[in-house]
Design an enzyme around this catalytic site. Structure first.
Site, short mmCIF file in Angstrom:
data_model
loop_
_atom_site.label_atom_id
_atom_site.label_comp_id
_atom_site.label_asym_id
_atom_site.label_seq_id
_atom_site.Cartn_x
_atom_site.Cartn_y
_atom_site.Cartn_z
N CYS A 4 74.25 -84.48 -139.63
CA CYS A 4 74.67 -85.25 -138.48
C CYS A 4 73.76 -84.96 -137.27
O CYS A 4 73.63 -83.80 -136.85
CB CYS A 4 76.13 -84.91 -138.14
SG CYS A 4 76.70 -85.66 -136.60
N CYS A 7 75.66 -83.30 -134.39
CA CYS A 7 75.99 -81.90 -134.70
C CYS A 7 74.76 -81.02 -134.49
O CYS A 7 74.87 -79.91 -133.96
CB CYS A 7 76.49 -81.76 -136.13
SG CYS A 7 78.18 -82.32 -136.41
N ASP A 30 71.02 -90.28 -122.98
CA ASP A 30 70.61 -91.06 -124.14
C ASP A 30 69.09 -91.19 -124.14
O ASP A 30 68.48 -91.43 -123.09
CB ASP A 30 71.27 -92.45 -124.08
CG ASP A 30 71.15 -93.21 -125.38
OD1 ASP A 30 70.01 -93.54 -125.78
OD2 ASP A 30 72.19 -93.48 -125.99
N HIS A 109 81.49 -90.25 -130.16
CA HIS A 109 80.81 -90.10 -128.87
C HIS A 109 81.23 -91.22 -127.93
O HIS A 109 81.63 -92.29 -128.35
CB HIS A 109 79.29 -90.06 -129.02
CG HIS A 109 78.68 -91.27 -129.67
ND1 HIS A 109 78.76 -91.51 -131.02
CD2 HIS A 109 77.99 -92.30 -129.15
CE1 HIS A 109 78.12 -92.64 -131.31
NE2 HIS A 109 77.65 -93.15 -130.18
#
Length: 124
Positions: A4, A7, A30, A109
Site C-alpha cells: 500500500c 502505508c 498531494d 484518505h
C-alpha cells in the site's frame, strides 16, 4: 498492507511533504495537486475504503474530520467574514470510496482542497 502506497508513506518508507502528524494521522501535500492547496489526510492504520469502516472507526473518522478546520486555517483557506458578514475563502473536503467513487489508492484518505479558483471543474 505490504504494497500500500499510503502505508509506505505513513511508515516513512516513501518521502512526502508532511504538514501534520500525530499518533493516528498523517497529512501531506498531494504530489499531483488539483488545487492551490491539496492535502491528503490518512490514518496510519490501514483501512481500504470508507465502506470498510465500522462503528469502531468512528473516533478515527471524527479525528480526521475535526482536524480539517485547523488545517484550513494553517493553509489560509478557512472561511473568513468581512465587516458586512460576507464570507470569503473556503475549501472542499472529499472522500472517494471504491472504483465508481473515483478512489485510486486503496487506503482510506480524505482530500482537502482550497485556494483561489479556477479549480471548480477539477478532478476529484
Amino acid at each position: 498492507m505490504e504494497n500500500c502506497l499510503f502505508c509506505k508513506i505513513a511508515a516513512k518508507q516513501i518521502p512526502s511533504s508532511i504538514v501534520h502528524e500525530d499518533d493516528d494521522l498523517l497529512v501531506f501535500k498531494d504530489i499531483n495537486p488539483a488545487a492551490p492547496v491539496h492535502l491528503l489526510i490518512i490514518p496510519k492504520v490501514h483501512v481500504s475504503t470508507l465502506s470498510d469502516c465500522t462503528p469502531e472507526h468512528a473516533p478515527l473518522l471524527g479525528k480526521m474530520m475535526s482536524l480539517v478546520p485547523k488545517l484550513a486555517a494553517d493553509h489560509n483557506i478557512a472561511v473568513t467574514y468581512d465587516e458586512q458578514g460576507q464570507p470569503s475563502r473556503g475549501f472542499k473536503f472529499l472522500i472517494n470510496s471504491g472504483p465508481d467513487g473515483g478512489q485510486e489508492v486503496y487506503h482510506l484518505h480524505m482530500h482537502l482542497y482550497g485556494g483561489p479558483r479556477p479549480w471548480r471543474g477539477m478532478r476529484t
